[in-house]
Design a protein around this motif. Sequence first.
Motif, PDB file in Angstrom:
ATOM      1  N   ALA A  19     -34.759 -84.444  -1.527  1.00  0.00           N
ATOM      2  CA  ALA A  19     -34.880 -83.383  -2.605  1.00  0.00           C
ATOM      3  C   ALA A  19     -35.865 -84.311  -4.489  1.00  0.00           C
ATOM      4  CB  ALA A  19     -33.545 -82.616  -3.774  1.00  0.00           C
ATOM      5  N   ASP A  20     -36.984 -84.533  -3.600  1.00  0.00           N
ATOM      6  CA  ASP A  20     -37.519 -85.201  -4.380  1.00  0.00           C
ATOM      7  C   ASP A  20     -38.525 -83.878  -5.452  1.00  0.00           C
ATOM      8  OD1 ASP A  20     -38.002 -88.680  -4.557  1.00  0.00           O
ATOM      9  OD2 ASP A  20     -37.615 -87.260  -2.810  1.00  0.00           O
ATOM     10  N   ASP A  21     -38.336 -84.019  -7.492  1.00  0.00           N
ATOM     11  CA  ASP A  21     -38.633 -82.678  -7.539  1.00  0.00           C
ATOM     12  C   ASP A  21     -40.842 -83.093  -6.736  1.00  0.00           C
ATOM     13  OD1 ASP A  21     -37.376 -81.622  -8.348  1.00  0.00           O
ATOM     14  OD2 ASP A  21     -37.552 -83.054 -11.069  1.00  0.00           O
ATOM     15  N   ALA A  22     -41.094 -83.879  -6.288  1.00  0.00           N
ATOM     16  CA  ALA A  22     -42.349 -83.769  -6.116  1.00  0.00           C
ATOM     17  C   ALA A  22     -42.841 -83.022  -4.787  1.00  0.00           C
ATOM     18  CB  ALA A  22     -43.282 -84.946  -5.960  1.00  0.00           C
ATOM     19  N   LEU A  23     -41.843 -83.409  -3.952  1.00  0.00           N
ATOM     20  CA  LEU A  23     -41.401 -82.236  -2.662  1.00  0.00           C
ATOM     21  C   LEU A  23     -40.649 -80.852  -3.116  1.00  0.00           C
ATOM     22  CD1 LEU A  23     -40.253 -84.976  -0.451  1.00  0.00           C
ATOM     23  CD2 LEU A  23     -41.781 -84.504  -0.913  1.00  0.00           C
ATOM     24  N   LEU A  24     -40.500 -80.619  -4.102  1.00  0.00           N
ATOM     25  CA  LEU A  24     -40.355 -79.257  -4.635  1.00  0.00           C
ATOM     26  C   LEU A  24     -40.491 -78.422  -5.349  1.00  0.00           C
ATOM     27  CD1 LEU A  24     -36.453 -80.562  -4.229  1.00  0.00           C
ATOM     28  CD2 LEU A  24     -38.063 -79.634  -2.195  1.00  0.00           C
ATOM     29  N   SER A  25     -40.817 -78.909  -6.450  1.00  0.00           N
ATOM     30  CA  SER A  25     -41.392 -78.377  -8.001  1.00  0.00           C
ATOM     31  C   SER A  25     -43.183 -77.608  -7.461  1.00  0.00           C
ATOM     32  CB  SER A  25     -41.066 -78.798  -9.027  1.00  0.00           C
ATOM     33  OG  SER A  25     -42.198 -79.899  -8.835  1.00  0.00           O
ATOM     34  N   LEU A  26     -43.109 -76.154  -7.909  1.00  0.00           N
ATOM     35  CA  LEU A  26     -44.529 -75.459  -7.234  1.00  0.00           C
ATOM     36  C   LEU A  26     -45.268 -75.609  -8.322  1.00  0.00           C
ATOM     37  CD1 LEU A  26     -43.124 -72.326  -6.215  1.00  0.00           C
ATOM     38  CD2 LEU A  26     -42.958 -74.158  -4.828  1.00  0.00           C
ATOM     39  N   SER A  27     -46.719 -76.465  -7.832  1.00  0.00           N
ATOM     40  CA  SER A  27     -47.588 -76.743  -8.755  1.00  0.00           C
ATOM     41  C   SER A  27     -48.505 -74.917  -8.990  1.00  0.00           C
ATOM     42  CB  SER A  27     -48.731 -77.909  -8.363  1.00  0.00           C
ATOM     43  OG  SER A  27     -48.835 -77.623  -7.027  1.00  0.00           O
ATOM     44  N   THR A  28     -49.096 -75.012  -9.414  1.00  0.00           N
ATOM     45  CA  THR A  28     -50.654 -73.242  -9.234  1.00  0.00           C
ATOM     46  C   THR A  28     -51.134 -74.342  -9.067  1.00  0.00           C
ATOM     47  OG1 THR A  28     -50.351 -74.200 -11.981  1.00  0.00           O
ATOM     48  CG2 THR A  28     -48.553 -72.509 -10.958  1.00  0.00           C
ATOM     49  N   PRO A  29     -51.905 -73.728  -7.910  1.00  0.00           N
ATOM     50  CA  PRO A  29     -51.337 -72.498  -7.391  1.00  0.00           C
ATOM     51  C   PRO A  29     -50.485 -73.057  -6.315  1.00  0.00           C
ATOM     52  CG  PRO A  29     -53.652 -72.927  -6.243  1.00  0.00           C
ATOM     53  CD  PRO A  29     -53.189 -73.624  -7.899  1.00  0.00           C
ATOM     54  N   PRO A  30     -49.156 -73.015  -5.748  1.00  0.00           N
ATOM     55  CA  PRO A  30     -48.166 -73.137  -4.525  1.00  0.00           C
ATOM     56  C   PRO A  30     -48.754 -73.758  -3.751  1.00  0.00           C
ATOM     57  CG  PRO A  30     -47.548 -70.791  -5.022  1.00  0.00           C
ATOM     58  CD  PRO A  30     -48.610 -71.138  -6.154  1.00  0.00           C
ATOM     59  N   GLN A  31     -48.548 -75.022  -3.352  1.00  0.00           N
ATOM     60  CA  GLN A  31     -49.042 -75.940  -2.008  1.00  0.00           C
ATOM     61  C   GLN A  31     -47.916 -75.293  -0.730  1.00  0.00           C
ATOM     62  OE1 GLN A  31     -49.502 -79.555  -2.979  1.00  0.00           O
ATOM     63  NE2 GLN A  31     -51.188 -79.712  -4.227  1.00  0.00           N
TER      64      GLN A  31
END
Lengths: 346, 341
Positions: free
Chosen positions: A248-260
Amino acid sequence: MPPSSRIPPLLQPYTRLPAYDSLFLLTSTLGASANWLIIRFLCEALANEQDDAGAEREDVAVVLVSWMRDWDFWKSEGRKGGGLDLERLKREGRLRFVDGLSGLYLPSTPEAPQQSQPPVSTSGASMPRVAQNVLPVRGPPGRIPTRTPTAPVHIAKPASETLTPQSSTPADGQSPLISPDLKTLATTIQRAMESLKNPATRSRKTLLILDSPDALLATQPIITPSDLCSTILQLHEKASHVLVHLNADDALLSLSTPPQPLEVEGHNLLVKMAHVSSRILSCRVLDTGVARDVSGVLRITGGGSNTEGWWDESDNRSEEEQGRELLYLAKGDGSVKVFERGAGEG
Amino acid sequence: MPQPVTYAQHARHSTLMLSRVLSLRTNASPFTLVLDDLNQPAGPLLKEVTRRGLSRNVNVVVISFERKRVHPAVRLVPAWGPQTGEQILALLENAMHDYKESVVVVDSLYELLVTKGIDMNTIFQLVAVKYNSILFGVYHADVHNGPNTANPYAPQPLDLVKYMATTILTCQSFAQVLADKRAKERSIASPLHGIGNEAEGAVQALTSNTPAGIVLAAEFRRRSGKPEYETFFLRPSTPADYNAPIAGMQVGTLKLEFVTLLNEHPAYCKQPEGYGSPFGGGMTDEMVSTFNLELTAKQKEAREGVVLPYFDAQKEGGGEGGRILYDMGVEDDFDEEEDEI
């Protein structure tokens, strides 16, 4: 020390497997590993034969599927942290290990053709040394085992099993995954579960532990979270208890723009599993920074589908269904202390 | 329809609207969309709907993507496995055909529409038109949609179901609604809850899914086209809320509607500044302050015992009260001139 007493008293209500079928979700982050918690669940399920005090407890068989760690890691962790002899339990037919790592992702070693003899013959004496060379333990500082620099990093065993996966299953209680395909995954795990059911004619409960199936999303882009989720639920039909460990690391879950795509899929898998599960145990590092006497925070919440489905007359949501946060300290010797906030040893 | 004049009328009207939806009254709402997330899963709401459905002898069918365990009287259509969309629809029709009135609960509309590829129109036609029944669909609002590569111009599934729904119920955690309200009263930013908003690695908020009950933000779309918005509080029902079941039934009928407006909940409408509550209930006459203004018994007794100078002066000899009694210390500099005035 018997394995059941390795579970800290505050944790016991949460590691105990409920009477009804259940699906638990376990999450961890890079700094706060949940391996110790998986070991505690193993202790809970496998303890009763080693602990004669709990003779009335139900017989639970365990299938451990791991995509991030190999057998040697779990064996040494089980001995160190849980006081479990996993090798013996495997021989006794109480445990099956499905290796999702070695057969799929590790390079096959050059001496693989030599090992045409059955894989049972791997001597137990050499195993711990290999275990220390595989992967460093993810966890609090000080737990990283010393590496012996001379020994080359290789796992010799699974390469030969890859050749004859089906015949090796009952022989040594280890079934490697040979294809990342979900169908193969489901049949391999189902076969492992059935092989545990066979010796005892009575139907016993099965605990299926899936360690980091989210690795599949990254390695096999064709697998969608829905497919994976549905495979897990299909396996849940056969196994009475399922424990899924996700990152549940943020790097794996939080969306960058545009979402990968991988972020979206990782997020969706975690959210879907959280909706399906009836208890969520998430490990994370201490919010206020690194502390010497605290390894991390364990948050226990009720999950999305609460306990007995959304139906039963006795609507008693007991204390353990409520959200709760505990601190834990994983020590270098594998023991773990769990305590309330402010109740540490100071 | 004329507007309700008083607040009580409005409350009664709104409660009735939700009550009709929850009790699965015919023509109340053919397609109810339930939006939930991890902060407040729809479980308690679905439980209540199931119970009310069974209490009215409505056939409850669950198309399940997430749950294996349901009440024995509920017909389960398992959909988490490899079943195709056609198979699910066939199973659904089979489960509905022998009842006059059914409610179909889909516990993940996203899976039904995206993974199984069932068109929303198809299932709506089957359930609401052909069998004149009610569709209750749950959509997890925290599941992200990836880009639709096959048909980039198609609307996202969430937009589609929102467009089609006749009632939208958004589930909110009661504890979080209270926290938001407190923050608003103090004009500070409302706290964020749940995955991605709290510390890294925290999946579900501690305040999620409180046992006290859930908050439903409802949007009713009337036949006239006029939408109505209201926020409700639904506490978990107890066996005492229902009459004893008659023979052949699982659940007895509902005694009294217990859904209330959120505004009427004492914990929500309590105003700590000391104003009276507009809706009554839950407020006392005591002033709310950060100081303790109460007196202990000992303090009260001491207060009673004080002799005021006025009474003291009426005694023989003028009394001793009223004078300033002060002992000079070393550091005091007595000024004669000042005293002469």
